[in-house]
Design a protein around this motif. Structure first.
Motif, PDB file in Angstrom:
ATOM      1  N   TYR A   1       0.861  -1.194  -0.169  1.00  0.00           N
ATOM      2  CA  TYR A   1       0.081  -0.074   0.238  1.00  0.00           C
ATOM      3  C   TYR A   1       0.882   1.313  -0.021  1.00  0.00           C
ATOM      4  CZ  TYR A   1      -3.261   3.721   1.127  1.00  0.00           C
ATOM      5  OH  TYR A   1      -4.047   4.778   0.852  1.00  0.00           O
TER       6      TYR A   1
ATOM      7  N   ARG B   1       1.679   1.856  -3.003  1.00  0.00           N
ATOM      8  CA  ARG B   1       0.454   2.113  -4.111  1.00  0.00           C
ATOM      9  C   ARG B   1       0.327   1.184  -5.177  1.00  0.00           C
ATOM     10  NH1 ARG B   1       0.090   4.598  -0.123  1.00  0.00           N
ATOM     11  NH2 ARG B   1      -0.952   6.737   0.116  1.00  0.00           N
TER      12      ARG B   1
ATOM     13  N   ALA C   1      -7.975  -2.053   5.242  1.00  0.00           N
ATOM     14  CA  ALA C   1      -8.718  -0.921   5.280  1.00  0.00           C
ATOM     15  C   ALA C   1      -8.605  -0.241   6.663  1.00  0.00           C
ATOM     16  CB  ALA C   1      -9.803  -0.832   4.454  1.00  0.00           C
TER      17      ALA C   1
ATOM     18  N   ALA D   1      -9.849   6.049  -2.054  1.00  0.00           N
ATOM     19  CA  ALA D   1     -10.364   4.652  -1.476  1.00  0.00           C
ATOM     20  C   ALA D   1      -9.551   3.694  -1.954  1.00  0.00           C
ATOM     21  CB  ALA D   1     -11.917   4.427  -1.660  1.00  0.00           C
TER      22      ALA D   1
ATOM     23  N   ASP E   1      -4.241   8.476  -2.316  1.00  0.00           N
ATOM     24  CA  ASP E   1      -4.314   7.344  -1.488  1.00  0.00           C
ATOM     25  C   ASP E   1      -5.171   6.062  -2.056  1.00  0.00           C
ATOM     26  OD1 ASP E   1      -3.244   8.766   0.447  1.00  0.00           O
ATOM     27  OD2 ASP E   1      -5.117   9.340   1.485  1.00  0.00           O
TER      28      ASP E   1
ATOM     29  N   LYS F   1      -8.100   3.728   5.559  1.00  0.00           N
ATOM     30  CA  LYS F   1      -8.772   4.121   4.496  1.00  0.00           C
ATOM     31  C   LYS F   1     -10.070   3.756   4.109  1.00  0.00           C
ATOM     32  CE  LYS F   1      -4.665   6.159   3.749  1.00  0.00           C
ATOM     33  NZ  LYS F   1      -4.440   7.518   3.844  1.00  0.00           N
TER      34      LYS F   1
END
Length: 276
Positions: free
Chosen positions: A38, A41, A62, A109, A151, A67
């Motif tokens: 993450y 990304r 999450a 998201a 994000d 997030k």
């Protein structure tokens, strides 16, 4: 993006935050690996059998990362417009409505496409521009190019056991993702999960897991798929509500799995071994 649009996007994002910590029991280093992915990304692909915890893992991550999470259950009738959006008619004329993929890209998201191979290949190609250095989504019908929020991350999942020539991802899609393999947990961890999720004693959970292992050994020998951890939790929840264990197992473990009379008899015999 204007300041007003940013504030609106932040308000929308709050709706998709995971409010409470989902129960998830790590089985290896998947949590740390995903966190690193993450941070980069990196688009991620989760591969494993039905009901082994892939969706729960995404939900947990999450929550852990704080997030928003937008989940899409893919199916063979899903079109590209279902993902990216379409023009709709209302009393004032036509209005554009973002699809879940576009919304996730705008608000930053995690977008989770569950069982992505169920979608048509001409639908899944729309994710390609979001999964390389471009990180953008062209809305051809609207004439807009959406630049993904910093994000934003795309996560997909599927069950390799159901792969076929007709239902598989193209290499051009697969090679845009990092991948984590999932499987049913070890006996001890799976029993802990079932006991915690269903609110039952550990010894009862142990027996349920033993039944599952016998059923999983029959995969490819009369069963297309073994008993999932999810089904074990269902059985445990019924037992927690006062249903007799053997009845709970028939309802939650045996009957959903097969309609074949001989296979049902075999599984019922396995249940009787542990719950008379």
């Amino acid at each position: 993006m204007s300041q007003v649009a940013e504030l609106k996007g932040a308000d929308i994002a709050k709706q998709y935050l995971v409010a409470e910590e989902p129960y998830y029991c790590p089985v290896a280093d998947e949590v740390e690996t995903y966190e690193a992915a993450y941070e980069a990304r990196m688009p991620m692909m989760l591969k494993g059998p039905t009901g082994c915890g892939k969706s729960r893992f995404v939900e947990y991550m999450a929550w852990k990362l704080g997030k928003p999470l937008i989940t899409v259950a893919c199916n063979e009738d899903m079109t590209a417009s279902d993902l990216v959006g379409r023009f709709l008619l209302d009393k004032d004329g036509t209005k554009w409505q973002d699809g879940p993929l576009t919304l996730a890209a705008r608000i930053g998201a995690i977008c989770y496409l569950d069982e992505v191979v169920e979608a048509r290949q001409d639908t899944t190609v729309v994710i390609h521009p979001l999964t390389d250095h471009r990180r953008e989504l062209p809305l051809d019908k609207k004439g807009e190019l959406v630049k993904a929020h910093a994000d934003f991350q795309l996560v997909i999942s599927y069950n390799p056991g159901y792969q076929s020539l007709m239902k598989d991802l193209k290499q051009s899609t697969k090679q845009r993702f990092g991948a984590l393999d999932f499987d049913y947990p070890s006996t001890e961890i799976e029993a802990d999960i079932v006991a915690a999720e269903a609110g039952i004693d550990k010894d009862v959970a142990d027996k349920l897991v033993q039944i599952a292992h016998r059923a999983r050994n029959l995969k490819g020998h009369g069963l297309d798929e073994g008993i999932s951890t999810r089904l074990l939790v269902y059985a445990g929840q019924l037992i927690n509500k006062g249903v007799k264990p053997d009845v709970a197992c028939r309802v939650a473990l045996v009957r959903p799995l097969t309609d074949d009379p001989d296979m049902r008899e075999t599984l019922d015999a396995a249940v009787s071994t542990f719950f008379e």
